[in-house]
Enzyme design. Structure first.
Site, PDB file in Angstrom:
ATOM      1  N   TYR A 154       0.761  -1.079   0.041  1.00  0.00           N
ATOM      2  CA  TYR A 154       0.128   0.128   0.123  1.00  0.00           C
ATOM      3  C   TYR A 154       0.847   1.207  -0.175  1.00  0.00           C
ATOM      4  O   TYR A 154       0.530   2.308   0.165  1.00  0.00           O
ATOM      5  CB  TYR A 154      -1.014   0.082   1.270  1.00  0.00           C
ATOM      6  CG  TYR A 154      -2.012  -1.097   1.331  1.00  0.00           C
ATOM      7  CD1 TYR A 154      -2.845  -1.132   0.375  1.00  0.00           C
ATOM      8  CD2 TYR A 154      -1.763  -2.242   2.144  1.00  0.00           C
ATOM      9  CE1 TYR A 154      -3.821  -2.203  -0.017  1.00  0.00           C
ATOM     10  CE2 TYR A 154      -2.599  -3.352   1.925  1.00  0.00           C
ATOM     11  CZ  TYR A 154      -3.683  -3.363   0.870  1.00  0.00           C
ATOM     12  OH  TYR A 154      -4.518  -4.483   1.140  1.00  0.00           O
ATOM     13  N   ASP A 202      -1.451 -11.230   8.694  1.00  0.00           N
ATOM     14  CA  ASP A 202      -0.732 -12.159   8.334  1.00  0.00           C
ATOM     15  C   ASP A 202       0.848 -11.795   8.752  1.00  0.00           C
ATOM     16  O   ASP A 202       1.627 -12.991   8.878  1.00  0.00           O
ATOM     17  CB  ASP A 202      -0.586 -12.212   6.501  1.00  0.00           C
ATOM     18  CG  ASP A 202      -1.973 -13.217   6.233  1.00  0.00           C
ATOM     19  OD1 ASP A 202      -2.425 -13.929   6.900  1.00  0.00           O
ATOM     20  OD2 ASP A 202      -2.546 -12.642   5.249  1.00  0.00           O
ATOM     21  N   HIS A 218       5.153  -6.291  -4.240  1.00  0.00           N
ATOM     22  CA  HIS A 218       3.781  -6.758  -4.626  1.00  0.00           C
ATOM     23  C   HIS A 218       2.874  -5.336  -4.361  1.00  0.00           C
ATOM     24  O   HIS A 218       3.201  -4.515  -3.436  1.00  0.00           O
ATOM     25  CB  HIS A 218       3.347  -7.665  -3.848  1.00  0.00           C
ATOM     26  CG  HIS A 218       3.372  -7.452  -2.288  1.00  0.00           C
ATOM     27  ND1 HIS A 218       2.140  -7.072  -1.612  1.00  0.00           N
ATOM     28  CD2 HIS A 218       4.121  -7.525  -1.524  1.00  0.00           C
ATOM     29  CE1 HIS A 218       2.418  -6.987  -0.234  1.00  0.00           C
ATOM     30  NE2 HIS A 218       3.685  -7.222  -0.289  1.00  0.00           N
ATOM     31  N   TYR A 233     -11.243  -1.223  -0.288  1.00  0.00           N
ATOM     32  CA  TYR A 233     -11.474  -1.027   1.132  1.00  0.00           C
ATOM     33  C   TYR A 233     -10.126  -0.011   1.471  1.00  0.00           C
ATOM     34  O   TYR A 233     -10.140   0.407   2.649  1.00  0.00           O
ATOM     35  CB  TYR A 233     -11.679  -2.160   1.968  1.00  0.00           C
ATOM     36  CG  TYR A 233     -10.338  -2.758   2.533  1.00  0.00           C
ATOM     37  CD1 TYR A 233      -9.507  -3.681   1.757  1.00  0.00           C
ATOM     38  CD2 TYR A 233      -9.935  -2.657   3.777  1.00  0.00           C
ATOM     39  CE1 TYR A 233      -8.456  -4.252   2.332  1.00  0.00           C
ATOM     40  CE2 TYR A 233      -8.777  -3.316   4.277  1.00  0.00           C
ATOM     41  CZ  TYR A 233      -8.012  -3.860   3.628  1.00  0.00           C
ATOM     42  OH  TYR A 233      -6.830  -4.446   3.994  1.00  0.00           O
ATOM     43  N   ARG A 234      -9.164  -0.170   0.593  1.00  0.00           N
ATOM     44  CA  ARG A 234      -8.036   0.368   1.032  1.00  0.00           C
ATOM     45  C   ARG A 234      -6.845   0.337  -0.364  1.00  0.00           C
ATOM     46  O   ARG A 234      -7.345  -0.445  -1.214  1.00  0.00           O
ATOM     47  CB  ARG A 234      -7.274  -0.416   2.148  1.00  0.00           C
ATOM     48  CG  ARG A 234      -5.900  -0.320   2.700  1.00  0.00           C
ATOM     49  CD  ARG A 234      -5.599  -1.241   3.482  1.00  0.00           C
ATOM     50  NE  ARG A 234      -4.349  -1.280   4.090  1.00  0.00           N
ATOM     51  CZ  ARG A 234      -3.656  -2.284   4.998  1.00  0.00           C
ATOM     52  NH1 ARG A 234      -4.484  -3.296   5.317  1.00  0.00           N
ATOM     53  NH2 ARG A 234      -2.679  -1.841   5.607  1.00  0.00           N
TER      54      ARG A 234
HETATM   55  P1  FAD Z   1       2.092   1.969   8.992  1.00  0.00           P
HETATM   56  O1  FAD Z   1       2.855   2.090   7.887  1.00  0.00           O
HETATM   57  O2  FAD Z   1       3.072   2.750  10.261  1.00  0.00           O
HETATM   58  O3  FAD Z   1       0.989   3.179   8.833  1.00  0.00           O
HETATM   59  C1  FAD Z   1       0.128   2.731   7.788  1.00  0.00           C
HETATM   60  C2  FAD Z   1      -0.428   4.234   7.160  1.00  0.00           C
HETATM   61  O4  FAD Z   1      -1.218   4.688   8.308  1.00  0.00           O
HETATM   62  C3  FAD Z   1       0.678   5.259   7.034  1.00  0.00           C
HETATM   63  O5  FAD Z   1       1.331   5.203   5.909  1.00  0.00           O
HETATM   64  C4  FAD Z   1      -0.066   6.539   7.534  1.00  0.00           C
HETATM   65  O6  FAD Z   1      -0.343   7.029   6.343  1.00  0.00           O
HETATM   66  C5  FAD Z   1      -0.860   6.222   8.632  1.00  0.00           C
HETATM   67  N1  FAD Z   1      -0.707   6.166   9.883  1.00  0.00           N
HETATM   68  C6  FAD Z   1       0.189   5.402  10.596  1.00  0.00           C
HETATM   69  N2  FAD Z   1       0.466   5.856  11.829  1.00  0.00           N
HETATM   70  C7  FAD Z   1      -0.310   6.985  12.080  1.00  0.00           C
HETATM   71  C8  FAD Z   1      -0.447   7.797  13.269  1.00  0.00           C
HETATM   72  N3  FAD Z   1       0.220   7.400  14.286  1.00  0.00           N
HETATM   73  N4  FAD Z   1      -1.118   8.883  12.816  1.00  0.00           N
HETATM   74  C9  FAD Z   1      -1.579   9.201  11.735  1.00  0.00           C
HETATM   75  N5  FAD Z   1      -1.581   8.322  10.584  1.00  0.00           N
HETATM   76  C10 FAD Z   1      -0.636   7.093  10.704  1.00  0.00           C
HETATM   77  N6  FAD Z   1      -2.192  -5.906   6.032  1.00  0.00           N
HETATM   78  C11 FAD Z   1      -3.613  -6.485   6.757  1.00  0.00           C
HETATM   79  O7  FAD Z   1      -4.234  -5.317   7.170  1.00  0.00           O
HETATM   80  N7  FAD Z   1      -3.721  -7.639   6.662  1.00  0.00           N
HETATM   81  C12 FAD Z   1      -3.067  -8.451   6.431  1.00  0.00           C
HETATM   82  O8  FAD Z   1      -3.261  -9.809   6.645  1.00  0.00           O
HETATM   83  C13 FAD Z   1      -1.937  -8.104   5.605  1.00  0.00           C
HETATM   84  N8  FAD Z   1      -1.041  -9.089   4.915  1.00  0.00           N
HETATM   85  C14 FAD Z   1       0.086  -8.743   4.378  1.00  0.00           C
HETATM   86  C15 FAD Z   1       0.746  -9.784   3.846  1.00  0.00           C
HETATM   87  C16 FAD Z   1       2.265  -9.394   3.186  1.00  0.00           C
HETATM   88  C17 FAD Z   1       3.070 -10.443   2.700  1.00  0.00           C
HETATM   89  C18 FAD Z   1       2.394  -8.159   3.152  1.00  0.00           C
HETATM   90  C19 FAD Z   1       3.845  -7.579   2.559  1.00  0.00           C
HETATM   91  C20 FAD Z   1       1.782  -6.928   3.662  1.00  0.00           C
HETATM   92  C21 FAD Z   1       0.543  -7.420   4.486  1.00  0.00           C
HETATM   93  N9  FAD Z   1      -0.238  -6.212   4.888  1.00  0.00           N
HETATM   94  C22 FAD Z   1      -1.530  -6.744   5.545  1.00  0.00           C
HETATM   95  C23 FAD Z   1      -0.182  -5.069   4.781  1.00  0.00           C
HETATM   96  C24 FAD Z   1       0.772  -4.598   5.797  1.00  0.00           C
HETATM   97  O9  FAD Z   1       1.890  -5.203   5.982  1.00  0.00           O
HETATM   98  C25 FAD Z   1      -0.039  -4.420   7.375  1.00  0.00           C
HETATM   99  O10 FAD Z   1      -1.255  -3.732   7.028  1.00  0.00           O
HETATM  100  C26 FAD Z   1       0.884  -3.497   8.318  1.00  0.00           C
HETATM  101  O11 FAD Z   1       0.467  -3.771   9.642  1.00  0.00           O
HETATM  102  C27 FAD Z   1       0.720  -1.950   7.991  1.00  0.00           C
HETATM  103  O12 FAD Z   1       2.150  -1.348   8.204  1.00  0.00           O
HETATM  104  P2  FAD Z   1       2.218  -0.763   9.651  1.00  0.00           P
HETATM  105  O13 FAD Z   1       1.398  -1.417  10.724  1.00  0.00           O
HETATM  106  O14 FAD Z   1       3.742  -0.517  10.022  1.00  0.00           O
HETATM  107  O15 FAD Z   1       1.580   0.591   9.236  1.00  0.00           O
END
Ligand code: FAD
Length: 545
Positions: free
Chosen positions: A106, A168, A407, A488-489
């Site tokens: 994303y 995941d 991806h 959804y995203r």
């Molecule tokens: P961040 O990157 O920290 O936050 C996401 C976004 O939210 C940021 O870009 C920012 O815009 C906003 N944000 C974050 N923190 C704040 C804050 N404090 N205040 C305001 N805005 C903020 N995702 C799923 O949901 N489900 C899955 O099952 C899943 N499977 C995955 C499988 C693989 C192999 C991969 C590579 C990815 C997958 N993902 C999945 C996507 C992703 O890895 C996860 O959603 C991950 O938890 C998001 O990254 P993060 O928690 O570090 O969020």
């Protein structure tokens, strides 16, 4: 390459001279410490999932230097977050907050506007502020990952009492994932729906607490999400209206036993009938968790081998080829695999599992695979860990499908129905075939809807493949919208397009978002462009993609 030089130099945000920008950075350094401000001047590193960059997306879709930060700041407290926000307002410098920055598929850690200053909240603000073992709730800071929360439950001896729900991959943050409305796989899989209470720094620097947190001394902040008056939390998810510095999350009581199960289905055409069987079972909670219905090819790719191990022809891998290879795996030759879990003590599980078994067997050729026959390294056991609250990394393996594996996700929402699943599957297959990609869909089934997650795996170093991936995504978004489905995203690069599909009554929703944005962020400093919301200073000036 793992490390590359910035050919375009220090990415200064538009509208400010290099001299003024560097002087503003010096000012910030003297306010919060040299070590807490890093310029992104010369080269950037890609690393891997656990050592991901916070300056850009390690899985770029566009030019790697397009969505890139000029600097990264590490606030250590709410007061420092406020100070940085005021600094950004003073100098009109765009800020992009991340919690951990593992938003892979994303946009990773990348900002939408080149040269934004990334505010990495997770590095220093990473405390678990509370775990309430009576109410089954917790209160966390942005840097708390699923691993950290799980490990803390284990350390406190609470794992037998309560579980977390994780996506995941366990390296993401509880806050970042919920704010992007991510999903996990226990009955608590709707992360945003399961949160209770936020603390937010507004784009002008003011601090607010939502829900019961607005009442000084309340002991219900994590128990009752609404408080009194308008329920504001929603405007802080998938937006750019505030920086979340604390969030409450509910925890799931250990159900007293659990049992994973896996069924396979033989024909592509079983998808529709299967979804129609799943719907009533899921809504009535016989199927209890956010389960996954995965395509056979994805079950093969998650073995972690490069695609070339199986086939090196051009275009999508033929069905006959991957089905032949599936024969050697635990799932066997099949078109679809259902991964689910039953919760509770054995007699409760037996009741539900018997209904599921007889319903699924209405589809000819359906097979239940006995977990006892599956080796310990089989992917099934990763699903088992995740659906019982234990973070994992196994899912990363399908990224190896391509060299320099990256991806990007296409994630439309639909009702749980055969007709809808088939319409989306047929459309995605056509667009993947046109662009020469393997189609690897997984349906994540919520309570009354499902998210279809189609991940296009591409070689991040191959410009042509990146362009085809983008074309494929853009075509699928338009096709889906024409059929009545919305995402959804989405990935940073596609946010304008997706936002524009939510266009009832001449785009009334975006007009409302714009009104809120201009009121809350008059200088337009916070994450311009995120989710298609542009502040007045940028709106309609060529930033939209
Ligand atoms: P961040 O990157 O920290 O936050 C996401 C976004 O939210 C940021 O870009 C920012 O815009 C906003 N944000 C974050 N923190 C704040 C804050 N404090 N205040 C305001 N805005 C903020 N995702 C799923 O949901 N489900 C899955 O099952 C899943 N499977 C995955 C499988 C693989 C192999 C991969 C590579 C990815 C997958 N993902 C999945 C996507 C992703 O890895 C996860 O959603 C991950 O938890 C998001 O990254 P993060 O928690 O570090 O969020």
């Amino acid at each position: 390459p793992d490390t590359y030089s910035l050919e375009r130099g220090l990415p200064i945000p538009q509208g400010i001279s290099k001299k003024a920008f560097l002087s503003a950075i010096e000012e910030l350094k003297s306010a919060i410490g040299n070590e807490n401000v890093q310029l992104n001047e010369k080269e950037v590193k890609n690393g891997w999932y656990m050592e991901h960059p916070n300056t850009h997306d390690m899985m770029p879709l566009l030019d790697a230097e397009e969505f890139i930060a000029s600097a990264v700041v590490y606030p250590g407290s709410v007061a420092e977050v406020q100070l940085i926000v005021r600094w950004a307002n003073q100098h009109l410098i765009p800020l992009f907050p991340i919690s951990i920055g593992r938003n892979l598929g994303y946009g990773g850690a990348a900002p939408r506007v080149r040269g934004s200053v990334t505010m990495d909240l997770g590095r220093r603000m990473n405390k678990i502020l509370d775990i309430n073992a009576e109410n089954y709730t917790c209160l966390v800071e942005p840097g708390v990952t699923y691993y950290a929360l799980h490990e803390e439950l284990v350390r406190r001896g609470l794992q037998d009492k309560m579980w977390i729900d994780c996506p995941d991959l366990g390296g993401g943050s509880v806050i970042g994932n919920a704010l992007d409305r991510g999903v996990g796989y226990t009955p608590y899989g709707d992360h945003w729906g399961m949160h209770s209470g936020l603390e937010v720094v507004l784009p002008t620097g003011e601090l607010v607490r939502t829900g019961m947190g607005a009442l000084e001394g309340a002991n219900t902040w994590q128990c009752f999400p609404y408080g009194f008056g308008p329920y504001n939390d929603g405007i802080f998810s998938q937006s750019n209206f505030g920086i979340v510095t604390k969030m409450g999350m509910t925890l799931m009581p250990n159900p007293g036993g659990y049992e994973s199960f896996m069924y396979t289905f033989q024909h592509d055409s079983d998808l529709g009938p299967l979804m129609d069987i799943i719907r009533p079972l899921r809504i009535s909670n016989i199927l209890e968790n956010v389960a996954q219905v995965r395509h056979g090819l994805q079950t093969l790719s998650v073995k972690g081998h490069p695609r070339t191990k199986y086939w090196s022809g051009k275009g999508p891998m033929p069905e006959s080829v991957y089905r032949e290879h599936l024969k050697e795996t635990a799932t066997g030759d099949c078109a679809w695999v259902y991964y689910g879990m039953a919760y509770g003590p054995p007699h409760i599980r037996a009741h539900k599992l018997a209904i599921i078994d007889s319903e699924f067997h209405r589809i000819a050729g359906c097979k239940k695979i006995d977990p006892a026959t599956m080796p310990k390294d089989e992917y099934f056991w990763s699903r088992d860990r995740i659906a019982s609250g234990t973070p994992d990394l196994e899912e990363l393996k399908w990224v190896n499908w391509m060299p320099n594996g990256a991806h990007i996700a296409f994630s439309p929402v639909s009702p749980i129905s055969g007709k809808d699943a088939e319409a989306l599957y047929t459309m995605a297959k056509r667009r993947h075939t046109e662009q020469g990609f393997d189609l690897m869909p997984a349906f994540c089934v919520g309570l009354r809807e499902m998210h279809l997650i189609v991940e296009i795996v591409y070689d991040a170093q191959d410009g042509d493949m990146r362009r085809r991936a983008e074309r494929c995504l853009r075509d699928m978004i338009d096709d889906a919208a024409a059929l009545g489905y919305g995402e959804y995203r989405t990935h940073l690069a596609l946010m304008d397009q997706v936002a524009a599909t939510y266009n009832f009554n001449d785009g009334a929703l975006m007009k409302l978002n714009n009104t809120l944005k201009d009121a809350l962020d008059p200088n337009g400093i916070l994450a311009p462009g995120r989710c298609g919301i542009w502040p007045a200073r940028y709106r309609g000036r060529g930033w939209e993609l």
